[in-house]
Design a protein around this motif. Structure first.
Motif, PDB file in Angstrom:
ATOM      1  N   ALA A 263       0.849  -1.189   0.000  1.00 27.87           N
ATOM      2  CA  ALA A 263       0.000   0.000   0.000  1.00 27.87           C
ATOM      3  C   ALA A 263       0.886   1.240   0.000  1.00 27.87           C
ATOM      4  CB  ALA A 263      -0.908  -0.012   1.223  1.00 27.87           C
ATOM      5  N   SER A 311     -10.447  -3.321   9.628  1.00 29.49           N
ATOM      6  CA  SER A 311      -9.942  -3.904   8.378  1.00 29.49           C
ATOM      7  C   SER A 311      -8.627  -3.258   7.985  1.00 29.49           C
ATOM      8  CB  SER A 311     -10.967  -3.692   7.263  1.00 29.49           C
ATOM      9  OG  SER A 311     -11.050  -2.313   6.936  1.00 29.49           O
ATOM     10  N   ASP A 313      -8.016  -1.745   5.229  1.00 30.94           N
ATOM     11  CA  ASP A 313      -8.305  -0.439   4.638  1.00 30.94           C
ATOM     12  C   ASP A 313      -8.495   0.622   5.723  1.00 30.94           C
ATOM     13  OD1 ASP A 313      -8.142  -1.290   2.015  1.00 30.94           O
ATOM     14  OD2 ASP A 313     -10.294  -1.744   1.862  1.00 30.94           O
ATOM     15  N   GLN A 314      -9.175   0.263   6.804  1.00 31.03           N
ATOM     16  CA  GLN A 314      -9.374   1.214   7.895  1.00 31.03           C
ATOM     17  C   GLN A 314      -8.050   1.571   8.562  1.00 31.03           C
ATOM     18  OE1 GLN A 314     -12.414  -1.311   9.818  1.00 31.03           O
ATOM     19  NE2 GLN A 314     -13.755   0.502   9.857  1.00 31.03           N
ATOM     20  N   GLN A 317      -6.124   3.957   6.438  1.00 34.79           N
ATOM     21  CA  GLN A 317      -6.679   5.302   6.572  1.00 34.79           C
ATOM     22  C   GLN A 317      -6.170   5.983   7.839  1.00 34.79           C
ATOM     23  OE1 GLN A 317     -10.964   5.527   6.202  1.00 34.79           O
ATOM     24  NE2 GLN A 317     -11.062   7.488   7.292  1.00 34.79           N
TER      25      GLN A 317
END
Length: 323
Positions: A263, A311, A313-314, A317
């Protein structure tokens, strides 16, 4: 090496091997690599259970300050520990000075400093000194315009027998204690009065902080890292998981056993990985530059048999929100 050192190293060795089953590092390396597991990994369930009997009291000591506009003496506001204190309906007796380390400025009050006391055991002649541990009290020994000297006293119930058997110091975690100064520490050195040596103080202003932590997560006070020498961390506790940011050397960017994906975090290449068997315990790590790295580790909580961790993705962020 004392009993505490041995038991800590064995516990940390097991956790390090769980996270890195493909390698068997030497014991000293494991000591630096694994201590933080006391509050963020599964081994914490064991250490917490064993630590239930340990008593540590956070005591704020308010002292009359030294006015920088007046001539200073070599030492001011000199404090000595009382020979006894009252705690939980009992009279506790002074039994010596305790080791403390990892001082950090309190982020919410510029006049406060947090230190971590070891809370060691004693001998069986002190009764509850063995059974429920000691009560630690931090104090300012002296403070003036040039330095602040801090010490930690330990107290226990009075002598109940004369047995010479040493107390086991199993899984007794350092206790955070707060002392209140008459004025902010500023650029004055913080001296360990017991050993007469200065201790490096962490200023939270120098530690990056996430601005997008989910609702319900508490904590975040910057502290020295428990497992990486010279590194700092911020720890958050939530109903879904515990989150730990560690800020330190480039070695922090090393991924765990299983890489989930790659990422981008804060414009840098990052890895998302986890250890074998605990896929919800995710680590996101990246290099800020050639010598500094950041690692965000999540320990998921099991709620009624269902994992409710954040998750990947969280977590990405949240990682991107640090400033």
């Amino acid at each position: 090496m004392n009993d505490q050192d041995l038991q800590n190293r064995l516990a940390r060795a097991g956790e390090h091997y769980r996270r890195h089953p493909g390698e068997l590092p030497d014991l000293d390396a494991v000591l630096d690599a694994a201590r933080h597991e006391q509050h963020r990994h599964r081994v914490w369930l064991t250490t917490a259970a064993a630590a239930i009997g340990v008593v540590g009291v956070v005591v704020a000591v308010q002292l009359t300050g030294h006015d920088r506009n007046r001539p200073s003496t070599a030492q001011s506001s000199v404090q000595t520990p009382p020979t006894s204190i009252q705690h939980s309906g009992k009279t506790l007796t002074y039994v010596g000075e305790e080791v403390w380390s990892k001082p950090v400025l309190d982020e919410s009050n510029a006049n406060k400093v947090i230190v971590y006391a070891d809370v060691n055991g004693g001998t069986s002649k002190w009764g509850e000194y063995c059974g429920t541990g000691t009560t630690a009290v931090a104090r300012v020994v002296s403070q003036n315009a040039t330095a602040v000297r801090i010490a930690v006293a330990k107290y226990a119930v009075g002598m109940t027998n004369n047995g010479p058997i040493a107390c086991a110091d199993t899984f007794r975690l350092p206790v955070p204690l707060t002392v209140t100064l008459a004025q902010p520490l500023g650029d004055r050195p913080l001296i360990d009065a017991t050993h007469d040596v200065p201790r490096k103080v962490l200023d939270p202003k120098t530690v990056l902080k996430p601005t997008d932590v989910p609702t319900g997560y508490t904590g975040g006070q910057a502290t020295w890292s428990s497992d990486v020498t010279g590194a700092a961390e911020r720890y958050y506790h939530g109903s879904r998981s515990d989150l730990t940011f560690t800020f330190g050397s480039a070695s922090l960017s090393k991924p765990l056993q299983h890489i989930v994906r790659h990422a981008t975090v804060r414009g840098h290449d990052a890895t998302v990985s986890y250890s074998g068997g605990f896929s919800e315990d995710i680590q996101i790590a990246w290099n800020e530059d050639s010598t500094h790295a950041v690692a965000l580790y999540q320990m998921g909580h099991d709620q009624k048999g269902e994992l409710a961790a954040l998750s990947a993705d969280q977590l990405i962020q949240i990682a991107n929100s640090i400033r």
